[in-house]
Each structure stands twice: as structure tokens, then as C-alpha cells.
Design an enzyme around this catalytic site. Structure first.
Site, mmCIF file in Angstrom:
data_model
loop_
_atom_site.group_PDB
_atom_site.id
_atom_site.type_symbol
_atom_site.label_atom_id
_atom_site.label_comp_id
_atom_site.label_asym_id
_atom_site.label_seq_id
_atom_site.Cartn_x
_atom_site.Cartn_y
_atom_site.Cartn_z
ATOM 1 C CG HIS A 207 93.557 39.262 -22.562
ATOM 2 N ND1 HIS A 207 94.208 40.470 -22.413
ATOM 3 C CD2 HIS A 207 93.241 38.839 -21.323
ATOM 4 C CE1 HIS A 207 94.277 40.752 -21.123
ATOM 5 N NE2 HIS A 207 93.710 39.785 -20.437
ATOM 6 C CB CYS A 245 90.747 41.805 -19.538
ATOM 7 S SG CYS A 245 91.950 42.123 -18.239
ATOM 8 C CG HIS A 272 90.630 38.081 -17.417
ATOM 9 N ND1 HIS A 272 91.786 38.243 -18.142
ATOM 10 C CD2 HIS A 272 90.274 36.787 -17.544
ATOM 11 C CE1 HIS A 272 92.119 37.078 -18.693
ATOM 12 N NE2 HIS A 272 91.224 36.183 -18.358
ATOM 13 C CG ASP A 317 93.154 39.665 -14.192
ATOM 14 O OD1 ASP A 317 94.023 38.794 -14.140
ATOM 15 O OD2 ASP A 317 92.982 40.389 -15.181
ATOM 16 C CG HIS A 318 97.026 40.853 -12.628
ATOM 17 N ND1 HIS A 318 97.492 41.827 -13.467
ATOM 18 C CD2 HIS A 318 96.991 39.720 -13.365
ATOM 19 C CE1 HIS A 318 97.732 41.305 -14.653
ATOM 20 N NE2 HIS A 318 97.421 40.025 -14.621
ATOM 21 C CE1 TYR A 331 96.712 35.522 -13.030
ATOM 22 C CE2 TYR A 331 98.805 36.523 -13.660
ATOM 23 C CZ TYR A 331 97.469 36.289 -13.897
ATOM 24 O OH TYR A 331 96.860 36.815 -15.010
HETATM 25 C C1 DNO Z 1 98.150 38.685 -17.738
HETATM 26 C C2 DNO Z 1 97.123 38.041 -18.574
HETATM 27 C C3 DNO Z 1 97.534 37.920 -20.030
HETATM 28 C C4 DNO Z 1 96.522 37.053 -20.761
HETATM 29 C C5 DNO Z 1 96.848 36.852 -22.211
HETATM 30 C C6 DNO Z 1 95.751 36.086 -22.904
HETATM 31 O O1 DNO Z 1 98.116 38.518 -16.561
HETATM 32 O O2 DNO Z 1 95.899 38.628 -18.433
HETATM 33 O O3 DNO Z 1 98.802 37.335 -20.109
HETATM 34 O O4 DNO Z 1 96.480 35.790 -20.169
HETATM 35 O O5 DNO Z 1 97.014 38.065 -22.851
HETATM 36 O O6 DNO Z 1 96.241 35.501 -24.058
#
Ligand code: DNO
Length: 357
Positions: A207, A245, A272, A317-318, A331
Site C-alpha cells: 500500500h 491506492c 483502492h 475506498d473511504h 468505512y
Molecule cells: C486506510 C487504509 C490503510 C491500509 C494499510 C494497508 O484506510 O487504506 O490502513 O489498509 O495501509 O496495509
């Protein structure tokens, strides 16, 4: 492409598997064993148990996010070998259960960082936000209380109470670790797990660092196209891939996400995909997924994935916190469900346009 949603597991998530099952086009979840400390082995029994809970709802485990890497591995202490041995055993157990996409990160101390987990927006929703001016005034070892307050009782991944309890010791342990040492320790780790990854065809997706620049004087090494290319070349094997991401890499407006996708093509097992809005330098906030709500061109991101033959898994994602939902910041169910539908719609258009050509 396989559309999934992140799910934190029984007892940690306000969103249920039954709810996720009803989002059209979502076939799996990305999950983890939340109670596990980095460095511990995940046993076959624990993995099977998690799998059976997920599968009973009609979904599948599409990936693990994350099997966290211990600070001993990142720093390279004498405990590193034992932790790597345990990590290999965990991967062997996951692989034997048919799980072969694993997300992880190599960020020292903090994982992702935000200065606000509920910044109000004009539309009445709240979002996660980051303001460098605030970070510049923080004494990181004294952040525990404010971080705990922001979490509002939720255990946030990367902000676990055990981690926040030892911030001072952690900063001290990293004092001799610069970006080159951190990079070498990452390469060492990736070489060490090669064999087990090859055995089960496991794809590791690192990530990116979030935000995509060093903070609190700690090094960060997965922040742009150049250092991603360097990492992929340093361990030039199929298991060494990235979790693309868009929100993390996109925190730096200079990052050209479609160009990064093209540079890492074939080595992106997991994406993501989310949007964010730049306010002024060093200040950004998250947005709804669709392009018009933020600063990023989400069509261009998905188009680059599509055109480079991406066949991994995607998750929205978020999300914004909307419609009165109370959930772990970023989330909740509602805005991520809207995000999944939007991303699936764009993907359908890309597929149909390609058929017509
Ligand atoms: C936050 C996430 C991160 C991700 C980690 C992967 O929302 O995108 O916490 O899960 O960095 O190890």
C-alpha cells in the site's frame, strides 16, 4: 475485475456481511484478523473460521488487508527473522486456504494519517481530511489522546490502541532508519517470502504511503512513480506488486495516477479507488467517488486500469459519512455502496465501448 468491499470482521465493523451482499456487483470482501499483532502467526483454524463466516453470507474473501508487518521487520532488529518466519507461515496458511492476494504497508509508526476524521462539508456530510499546517504543529509522541478522541471508540486500522500506547519508543526505534535502510529492509523481506508466494501464487500488494510524503521526520518510500518502479525492479518477481491506492498516491497532486498504473501494469493485484479534493497546498479532504465531486479524474483512472488489462480486485475506498450513519470514519456502508455502483458503472461502459471498437 472483481468488485469488493472492505470488512473488518465480527465485533469490529458496524456494516454486516448481509448488507454488503446486497450491494449490486459486489462479490467479495477484503478482510483481516483485527486482533492479531504484527509478527504473530495466523493459524489455519483462525483463517478457516473467518472464511466460513464470510462464505455463509454468500460472499468470498477476495483478499486480506492487511497482514501487518512488524516494526522489527521494518527496522531490521534481531527479532526480524522470527517475525519473517511467522509471516511465511501465515502466508502458507492463507495460500492453503486459497487466499492469494495480500495487502500490506511499510510505513514507519503510523500507517495512514489524517488530522480530522469528520470534517464537515457543504453537502452536510463529513469526511476524513489532512492539513499539513496542523501536522507541523504536532508533537507526534504526544498525539495519543487526540488520535483516540478522533477514533470515537472505534479501533481504526493503523491507529490501534497498542500502537498509540508506545509512540515514544517507536519513534526512538526508528531514529537511525533513513529511507535507504527502510528500502533495503523491504527488499530483504520481499526476497525472504518469495518461495512461499511462488508456492501458492500469492500476490503481495504494498500500500502506498498516505499522505505520499514523509511526515514527522519519518521516511516514506512508496510515494510516487519513480520509487514504485524502483521497488518493482528491485525484486522483479510476480509476487512483488502494489495496491494501487488512488487516494494515497493522489494526496500529492503531482502524481499522475494513470501514468503510475501504466508503469506498474501487470503488477497491480488490488486497487483502492477513491476521489479527493485539494483545497490548498498540503490540505486535502476526501470526496464522494465520482469525478465531479472531487479533484481527480476517476474515469481516467479506471480507463488506465482497463486498458492495461487489470484483472485484480477493486474496492471503493473511504466514503463520506452520510444519511446519519454512525460507523468507523471512512468505512460506513452508504457512501461506499454508492462508490461501488459508480465504479461498476464506469467499468461497464469501458467494457461495452471496447466491444464496439
Ligand atoms: C486506510 C487504509 C490503510 C491500509 C494499510 C494497508 O484506510 O487504506 O490502513 O489498509 O495501509 O496495509
Amino acid at each position: 475485475m472483481n468488485m469488493t468491499l472492505r470488512w473488518y470482521g465480527p465485533g469490529y465493523d458496524t456494516v454486516t456481511l448481509e448488507q454488503i451482499r446486497q450491494i449490486p456487483g459486489v462479490t467479495g470482501v477484503v478482510t483481516t484478523l483485527m486482533g492479531k499483532q504484527p509478527g504473530e502467526v495466523w493459524t489455519k483454524e483462525e483463517i478457516r473460521e473467518l472464511k466460513s463466516v464470510v462464505e455463509a453470507s454468500g460472499l468470498e474473501i477476495a483478499a486480506i488487508e492487511s497482514v501487518n508487518i512488524s516494526d522489527d521487520i521494518k527496522i531490521g532488529t534481531e527479532k526480524r527473522e522470527e517475525h519473517i518466519k511467522n509471516y511465511i507461515e501465515t502466508l502458507d496458511n492463507l495460500g492453503s486456504e486459497g487466499i492469494n492476494i495480500v495487502c500490506y504497508n511499510f510505513m514507519p509508526v503510523f500507517d495512514w494519517t489524517r488530522t480530522d476524521l469528520a470534517r464537515p462539508r457543504k453537502d452536510g456530510s463529513t469526511v476524513l481530511a489532512y492539513d499539513q499546517a496542523i501536522v507541523d504543529q504536532i508533537v507526534p509522541t504526544r498525539m495519543r489522546e487526540s488520535m483516540e478522541k478522533m477514533c470515537k471508540g472505534f479501533v481504526m486500522p493503523g491507529w490501534e490502541p497498542e500502537r498509540l500506547a508506545k509512540l515514544e519508543a517507536l519513534f526512538d526505534a526508528y531514529k537511525d532508519i533513513d529511507s535507504e535502510k527502510l528500502f533495503d529492509n523491504l527488499v530483504y523481506f520481499l526476497e525472504a517470502i518469495s518461495e512461499v508466494c511462488e508456492k501458492h501464487n500469492i500476490k503481495m500488494g504494498i500500500h502506498p504511503d498516505d499522505p505520499a510524503w514523509p511526515i514527522f521526520g519519518l521516511p516514506r518510500i512508496v510515494t510516487n512513480k519513480e520509487n514504485i518502479e524502483r521497488l518493482l525492479k528491485a525484486v522483479d518477481k510476480p509476487h512483488n506488486g502494489i495496491t494501487l491506492c488512488t487516494g494515497s498516491l493522489g494526496s500529492n497532486p503531482k502524481n499522475d495516477i494513470p501514468a503510475i498504473i501504466k508503469a506498474a501494469a501487470g503488477r497491480i493485484p488490488f486497487a483502492h479507488v477513491r476521489n479527493l479534493k485539494y483545497n490548498h497546498e498540503g490540505d486535502f479532504e476526501e470526496a464522494a467517488h465520482l469525478s465531479s465531486d472531487g479533484s481527480m479524474d476517476m474515469y481516467a483512472v479506471l480507463e488506465a486500469l482497463y486498458e492495461t488489462g487489470f484483472n485484480g480486485i477493486i474496492r471503493p475506498d473511504h466514503g463520506r459519512m452520510i444519511w446519519g450513519e454512525e460507523a468507523m470514519p471512512g468505512y460506513g456502508l452508504y457512501d461506499r455502496a454508492l462508490g461501488a455502483c459508480y465504479l461498476n458503472g464506469v467499468w461497464e461502459a469501458l467494457e461495452k465501448n471496447a466491444e464496439k471498437r
